[in-house]
Design a protein around this motif. Structure first.
Motif, PDB file in Angstrom:
ATOM      1  N   MET A 122      68.868  -3.325  82.850  1.00 31.66           N
ATOM      2  CA  MET A 122      67.894  -3.822  81.873  1.00 31.66           C
ATOM      3  C   MET A 122      67.132  -4.969  82.541  1.00 31.66           C
ATOM      4  O   MET A 122      67.730  -5.830  83.187  1.00 31.66           O
ATOM      5  CB  MET A 122      68.570  -4.348  80.605  1.00 31.66           C
ATOM      6  CG  MET A 122      69.201  -3.272  79.748  1.00 31.66           C
ATOM      7  SD  MET A 122      69.465  -3.793  78.031  1.00 31.66           S
ATOM      8  CE  MET A 122      70.813  -4.952  78.203  1.00 31.66           C
ATOM      9  N   CYS A 168      72.724  -7.717  82.418  1.00 32.89           N
ATOM     10  CA  CYS A 168      71.491  -6.904  82.406  1.00 32.89           C
ATOM     11  C   CYS A 168      71.319  -6.208  83.747  1.00 32.89           C
ATOM     12  O   CYS A 168      70.942  -5.039  83.819  1.00 32.89           O
ATOM     13  CB  CYS A 168      70.270  -7.769  82.102  1.00 32.89           C
ATOM     14  SG  CYS A 168      70.132  -8.235  80.374  1.00 32.89           S
ATOM     15  N   LEU A 212      75.602  -6.355  74.929  1.00 28.75           N
ATOM     16  CA  LEU A 212      74.493  -5.850  75.761  1.00 28.75           C
ATOM     17  C   LEU A 212      74.654  -4.366  76.110  1.00 28.75           C
ATOM     18  O   LEU A 212      73.657  -3.634  76.086  1.00 28.75           O
ATOM     19  CB  LEU A 212      74.331  -6.711  77.022  1.00 28.75           C
ATOM     20  CG  LEU A 212      73.733  -8.104  76.770  1.00 28.75           C
ATOM     21  CD1 LEU A 212      73.755  -8.942  78.052  1.00 28.75           C
ATOM     22  CD2 LEU A 212      72.307  -8.017  76.228  1.00 28.75           C
ATOM     23  N   HIS A 261      71.939  -1.344  75.548  1.00 32.51           N
ATOM     24  CA  HIS A 261      71.553  -0.397  76.602  1.00 32.51           C
ATOM     25  C   HIS A 261      71.758   1.041  76.131  1.00 32.51           C
ATOM     26  O   HIS A 261      70.928   1.919  76.382  1.00 32.51           O
ATOM     27  CB  HIS A 261      72.355  -0.670  77.879  1.00 32.51           C
ATOM     28  CG  HIS A 261      71.907   0.162  79.033  1.00 32.51           C
ATOM     29  ND1 HIS A 261      72.500   1.363  79.358  1.00 32.51           N
ATOM     30  CD2 HIS A 261      70.891  -0.012  79.924  1.00 32.51           C
ATOM     31  CE1 HIS A 261      71.878   1.884  80.408  1.00 32.51           C
ATOM     32  NE2 HIS A 261      70.908   1.066  80.769  1.00 32.51           N
TER      33      HIS A 261
END
Ligand SMILES: [Zn+2]
Length: 327
Positions: free
Chosen positions: A167, A162, A115, A119
């Protein structure tokens, strides 16, 4: 205007031809975006699974497909000279920006440590599922058992990560059980980038009244999807004949407005991922929808919020220190 969902990058990648964002037969090109007054266009890196993977790409893993899609996105934005939004204050200059998103959490193959890579590419909205079960959770489904299933352990981990990175989690395509888990876990706003009202058109891809209110309570938004199947119950003889009509869009928007208020309204066209006879074929047609909404009684301030303000607010909310939006 900000459009929270398009499949244009996937369409260009999967067709494998000469078309680019500068010149194509799709709904979205640089020119239609600029002429349509779009300031933020979300480009989803949609990672296909199983039979949806194009011939010639089936040897690739989901992560490899995602990387190919990202390479294509980068190439297209560079060629079209469209800046990638990493800080929402960039929207203030009024020019067109690309907002990078992903659709189908299987792309990270259950590896949460990927992740931060997303990003770093600029991804600001992460879609947990498409229409299949994956390592994170379960999809929307006509099967009540599947629809009721919540997130898996890695789904909760993904939400946490996240939130840490900045995010937004996207619940479009997610199961109802998954939606409830996101609502119970998310520390800030989350979004349904391209989903309509289930009370108006009863399909599992749309949101119930209670889900719409929950989204609003969290400061999130639901982007109006122009896909015929999510706008009305009418059956067409073929996908190409299905109609995406402004009158149906108005029914959905007015229902969402009356049910959950003006602050949850947004646009997520799903352009270049939908088929049919589209009354709104490009963003240049969007004023027709806004006129119809005004005629139906939606206040001009709510139309402005749907077109831009709400999506800008929610995108700003994930940036360090940023929840204020300048218009
Ligand atoms: Zn979708």
């Amino acid at each position: 205007m900000i459009d929270l969902h398009s499949d244009t990058v996937y369409a260009l990648w999967s067709r494998g031809g000469e078309e680019t964002l500068l010149s194509n037969s799709l709904s979205i090109s640089r020119d239609t975006l600029i002429r349509g007054g779009v300031r933020g266009q979300c480009f989803a890196l949609f990672t296909p699974m199983h039979e949806h993977i194009p011939e010639g790409k089936r040897h690739l893993s989901p992560w490899e497909i995602l990387n190919e899609l990202h390479d294509r996105f980068s190439t297209e934005m560079e060629r079209a000279a469209i800046p990638i939004l990493t800080d929402p204050s960039q929207l203030d200059d009024g020019a067109l920006h690309a907002i990078l998103t992903t659709e189908e959490g299987a792309a990270i193959e259950g590896d949460i440590s990927r992740l931060p890579i997303l990003h770093s590419w600029g991804v600001r909205i992460f879609g947990l599922t498409w229409n299949y079960e994956n390592e994170l959770g379960y999809p929307n489904s006509k099967d009540p058992e599947v629809m009721g299933k919540g997130l898996k352990e890695k789904g909760f981990e993904a939400i946490e990560e996240c939130s840490r990175l900045g995010m937004l989690v996207d619940v479009s395509h997610l199961s109802d059980g998954g939606f409830s888990d996101v609502a119970a876990t998310a520390k800030g706003p989350f979004v349904a980038t391209h989903s309509n009202a289930r009370a108006v058109t009863d399909v599992p891809r749309n949101l119930t009244d209670s889900q719409l209110r929950t989204l609003a309570d969290h400061g999130g938004v639901a982007g109006l999807n122009l896909c015929p199947a999510f706008l009305h119950d009418g059956k067409a003889s073929s996908p190409e004949d299905a109609e995406s009509r402004i009158c149906d869009m108005v029914r959905h928007v007015m229902h969402i407005y009356r049910t959950a208020g003006s602050e949850v309204l947004a646009i997520g066209t799903d352009f270049d991922g939908i088929e049919g006879k589209l009354e709104i074929r490009t963003h240049e047609d969007m004023p027709k929808l806004f006129d119809a909404l005004r005629d139906a009684g939606l206040p001009p301030s709510a139309i402005d919020m749907m077109a831009y303000g709400n999506a800008a607010r929610v995108i700003s909310s994930i940036c360090p220190g940023g929840t204020q939006v300048r218009r």
